[in-house]
Design a protein around this motif. Structure first.
Motif, mmCIF file in Angstrom:
data_model
loop_
_atom_site.group_PDB
_atom_site.id
_atom_site.type_symbol
_atom_site.label_atom_id
_atom_site.label_comp_id
_atom_site.label_asym_id
_atom_site.label_seq_id
_atom_site.Cartn_x
_atom_site.Cartn_y
_atom_site.Cartn_z
ATOM 1 N N ASP A 102 55.414 60.041 39.980
ATOM 2 C CA ASP A 102 56.871 59.737 40.639
ATOM 3 C C ASP A 102 56.671 59.837 41.931
ATOM 4 O O ASP A 102 57.608 59.410 42.815
ATOM 5 N N GLU A 103 55.659 60.566 42.589
ATOM 6 C CA GLU A 103 55.588 60.765 44.056
ATOM 7 C C GLU A 103 54.897 59.474 44.711
ATOM 8 O O GLU A 103 55.507 59.193 45.983
ATOM 9 N N VAL A 104 53.905 59.033 44.194
ATOM 10 C CA VAL A 104 53.156 57.819 44.722
ATOM 11 C C VAL A 104 53.651 56.660 44.001
ATOM 12 O O VAL A 104 53.075 56.511 42.964
ATOM 13 N N PRO A 105 54.295 55.595 44.678
ATOM 14 C CA PRO A 105 54.580 54.314 44.208
ATOM 15 C C PRO A 105 53.328 53.613 43.870
ATOM 16 O O PRO A 105 52.357 53.541 44.689
ATOM 17 N N PHE A 106 52.998 52.980 42.640
ATOM 18 C CA PHE A 106 51.612 52.389 42.374
ATOM 19 C C PHE A 106 51.915 51.302 41.732
ATOM 20 O O PHE A 106 52.806 50.908 40.892
ATOM 21 N N SER A 107 51.062 50.023 42.199
ATOM 22 C CA SER A 107 51.344 48.694 41.777
ATOM 23 C C SER A 107 49.774 48.031 41.740
ATOM 24 O O SER A 107 49.050 48.620 42.425
ATOM 25 N N VAL A 108 49.791 46.999 41.187
ATOM 26 C CA VAL A 108 48.610 46.337 40.995
ATOM 27 C C VAL A 108 48.424 44.887 41.279
ATOM 28 O O VAL A 108 49.640 44.140 40.900
ATOM 29 N N VAL A 109 47.741 44.226 41.991
ATOM 30 C CA VAL A 109 47.858 42.612 42.439
ATOM 31 C C VAL A 109 46.687 42.129 41.700
ATOM 32 O O VAL A 109 45.691 42.472 41.884
ATOM 33 N N PRO A 110 47.267 40.975 40.579
ATOM 34 C CA PRO A 110 45.949 40.737 39.789
ATOM 35 C C PRO A 110 45.280 39.577 40.544
ATOM 36 O O PRO A 110 45.645 39.102 41.879
ATOM 37 N N GLY A 111 44.141 39.527 40.215
ATOM 38 C CA GLY A 111 43.220 38.283 40.858
ATOM 39 C C GLY A 111 42.125 37.435 39.726
ATOM 40 O O GLY A 111 42.645 37.854 38.565
ATOM 41 N N VAL A 112 41.512 36.776 40.357
ATOM 42 C CA VAL A 112 40.620 35.739 39.304
ATOM 43 C C VAL A 112 39.402 36.809 38.843
ATOM 44 O O VAL A 112 38.788 37.488 39.621
ATOM 45 N N ALA A 113 39.518 37.007 37.671
ATOM 46 C CA ALA A 113 38.393 37.803 36.960
ATOM 47 C C ALA A 113 37.074 37.114 37.153
ATOM 48 O O ALA A 113 36.726 36.008 37.156
ATOM 49 N N ALA A 114 35.805 38.198 36.843
ATOM 50 C CA ALA A 114 34.510 37.592 37.183
ATOM 51 C C ALA A 114 34.427 36.631 35.966
ATOM 52 O O ALA A 114 33.441 35.702 35.989
ATOM 53 N N PHE A 115 34.860 36.928 34.735
ATOM 54 C CA PHE A 115 34.921 36.012 33.623
ATOM 55 C C PHE A 115 35.530 34.770 33.830
ATOM 56 O O PHE A 115 35.070 33.618 33.264
ATOM 57 N N ASN A 116 36.655 34.589 34.524
ATOM 58 C CA ASN A 116 37.428 33.508 34.827
ATOM 59 C C ASN A 116 36.315 32.536 35.719
ATOM 60 O O ASN A 116 36.197 31.537 35.617
ATOM 61 N N SER A 117 35.841 33.259 36.662
ATOM 62 C CA SER A 117 35.144 32.515 37.908
ATOM 63 C C SER A 117 33.892 31.847 37.083
ATOM 64 O O SER A 117 33.501 30.693 37.295
ATOM 65 N N ALA A 118 33.074 32.777 36.132
ATOM 66 C CA ALA A 118 32.021 32.354 35.464
ATOM 67 C C ALA A 118 32.428 31.057 34.454
ATOM 68 O O ALA A 118 31.752 29.925 34.593
ATOM 69 N N ALA A 119 33.625 31.138 33.713
ATOM 70 C CA ALA A 119 33.796 30.208 32.956
ATOM 71 C C ALA A 119 34.269 28.784 33.593
ATOM 72 O O ALA A 119 33.945 27.890 33.233
ATOM 73 N N ALA A 120 34.885 28.808 34.827
ATOM 74 C CA ALA A 120 35.400 27.842 35.453
ATOM 75 C C ALA A 120 33.785 26.995 36.121
ATOM 76 O O ALA A 120 33.933 25.694 35.864
ATOM 77 N N LEU A 121 32.988 27.565 36.470
ATOM 78 C CA LEU A 121 31.723 27.022 36.881
ATOM 79 C C LEU A 121 31.147 26.662 35.757
ATOM 80 O O LEU A 121 30.090 25.506 35.804
ATOM 81 N N LEU A 122 31.282 27.059 34.658
ATOM 82 C CA LEU A 122 30.313 26.354 33.464
ATOM 83 C C LEU A 122 31.169 25.295 32.705
ATOM 84 O O LEU A 122 30.588 24.786 31.867
ATOM 85 N N GLY A 123 32.335 25.315 32.844
ATOM 86 C CA GLY A 123 33.050 24.294 32.135
ATOM 87 C C GLY A 123 34.321 24.800 31.572
ATOM 88 O O GLY A 123 35.409 25.147 32.098
ATOM 89 N N ALA A 124 34.390 25.137 30.206
ATOM 90 C CA ALA A 124 35.321 25.510 29.375
ATOM 91 C C ALA A 124 34.895 26.186 28.166
ATOM 92 O O ALA A 124 35.190 26.062 27.035
ATOM 93 N N PRO A 125 34.213 27.462 28.430
ATOM 94 C CA PRO A 125 33.508 28.133 27.208
ATOM 95 C C PRO A 125 34.445 29.173 26.848
ATOM 96 O O PRO A 125 34.261 29.824 25.700
ATOM 97 N N LEU A 126 35.707 29.548 27.385
ATOM 98 C CA LEU A 126 36.705 30.768 27.024
ATOM 99 C C LEU A 126 37.820 29.831 26.350
ATOM 100 O O LEU A 126 39.051 30.391 26.291
ATOM 101 N N MET A 127 37.814 28.671 25.883
ATOM 102 C CA MET A 127 39.005 27.978 25.215
ATOM 103 C C MET A 127 39.246 28.784 24.035
ATOM 104 O O MET A 127 40.546 28.246 23.489
ATOM 105 N N HIS A 128 38.567 29.371 23.210
ATOM 106 C CA HIS A 128 39.276 30.081 22.462
ATOM 107 C C HIS A 128 38.846 31.620 22.393
ATOM 108 O O HIS A 128 38.551 32.111 23.229
ATOM 109 N N ASP A 129 39.271 32.163 21.354
ATOM 110 C CA ASP A 129 39.294 33.712 21.255
ATOM 111 C C ASP A 129 37.991 34.099 21.856
ATOM 112 O O ASP A 129 36.801 33.699 21.509
ATOM 113 N N PHE A 130 38.002 35.457 22.889
ATOM 114 C CA PHE A 130 36.630 35.884 23.322
ATOM 115 C C PHE A 130 36.807 37.348 23.498
ATOM 116 O O PHE A 130 37.949 37.786 23.393
ATOM 117 N N ALA A 131 35.629 38.019 23.666
ATOM 118 C CA ALA A 131 35.720 39.377 23.829
ATOM 119 C C ALA A 131 34.767 39.692 25.181
ATOM 120 O O ALA A 131 33.810 38.758 25.486
#
Length: 252
Positions: A102-131
């Motif tokens: 309650d004392e320190v206002p906290f927030s998160v600014v999202p970004g491009v995750a490492a698996f997003n970056s890797a997937a983009a360079l690889l084509g479309a490997p995460l088009m279905h369910d992934f872990a």
């Protein structure tokens, strides 16, 4: 005010506008020294910088919280997404432990995750369910990591592997690949992406049976395909299933 800010993979063009604005408006920029170097230099001008080495996460988080408590707008910069294997969770955990939510206002600014970056360079490997599984056992017992790898492979998830191999954990990646191989063919495509969108970028598509752990380090993300994943030219493709329901050929 305390904000966990995502830097994305490191290329300035992939720094989200909200992340840039948060850094511009900060009084203090905290982060691992390697990630501070990813921040455009003009955004650091006139700001207090708090940095520590790789194993200084708790020290760094506590220092950032103290500057925020003193009234300074503080950002903690993280590579990839701040909420994925990064500092957002530790900051929030310490705020909770010290009764500071309650004392320190906290927030998160999202970004491009490492698996997003890797997937983009690889084509479309995460088009279905992934872990996503980290092979670092500094905070998670190896037995738990093995179980998650085994169950994810049994369930036929595409698997993104973080923190695959370090000098102290030189055998973890091979062990992980052997576990996944219990449920995947040796011909399964595996994307290996090192230093995505940074100097020294390396992008390869190999087979599960031919992965060479010696070519992998902590700045590498692997994406192991599922039973439907295939090479598509020099890329990886995990079909979503459109071909089963629609005629996807352009017959014109």
């Amino acid at each position: 005010m305390l904000t966990a800010v995502s830097l994305g993979p490191g290329d300035e063009s992939l720094l989200a506008p909200a992340a840039r604005a948060a850094i511009e408006g900060a009084d203090v920029v905290a982060g691992y020294k390697g990630y501070i170097e990813l921040v455009p230099s003009e955004l650091l001008e006139g700001k207090e910088v708090v940095s520590t080495g790789m194993m200084g996460e708790v020290e760094r988080a506590k220092a950032a919280i103290e500057t925020a408590r003193s009234g300074k707008k503080t950002v903690m910069v993280c590579s990839g997404d701040a909420g994925i294997y990064a500092m957002a969770g530790l900051l929030l955990e310490i705020l909770e432990a010290d009764n500071l939510l309650d004392e320190v206002p906290f927030s998160v600014v999202p970004g491009v995750a490492a698996f997003n970056s890797a997937a983009a360079l690889l084509g479309a490997p995460l088009m279905h369910d992934f872990a996503s599984v980290s092979l670092s056992d500094l905070l998670t017992p190896w037995e738990v990591i093995e179980k998650r790898l085994r169950l994810a492979s049994e369930a036929d998830f595409v698997i993104a592997i973080y923190n695959p191999r370090s000098k102290k954990r030189s055998d973890h990646l091979q062990k992980a690949l052997d576990i996944i191989g219990e449920n995947r063919a040796v011909e399964t495509p595996v994307g290996i992406v090192g230093r995505a969108y940074r100097e020294g970028q390396d992008v390869r598509v190999v087979t599960l049976g031919s992965v060479d752990p010696e070519t992998v380090d902590m700045q590498t993300v692997l994406i192991v395909g599922n039973s439907a994943t295939r090479k598509c030219g020099d890329r990886m493709l995990t079909p979503r299933g459109y071909h089963r329901k629609y005629d996807i050929k352009n017959n014109g």
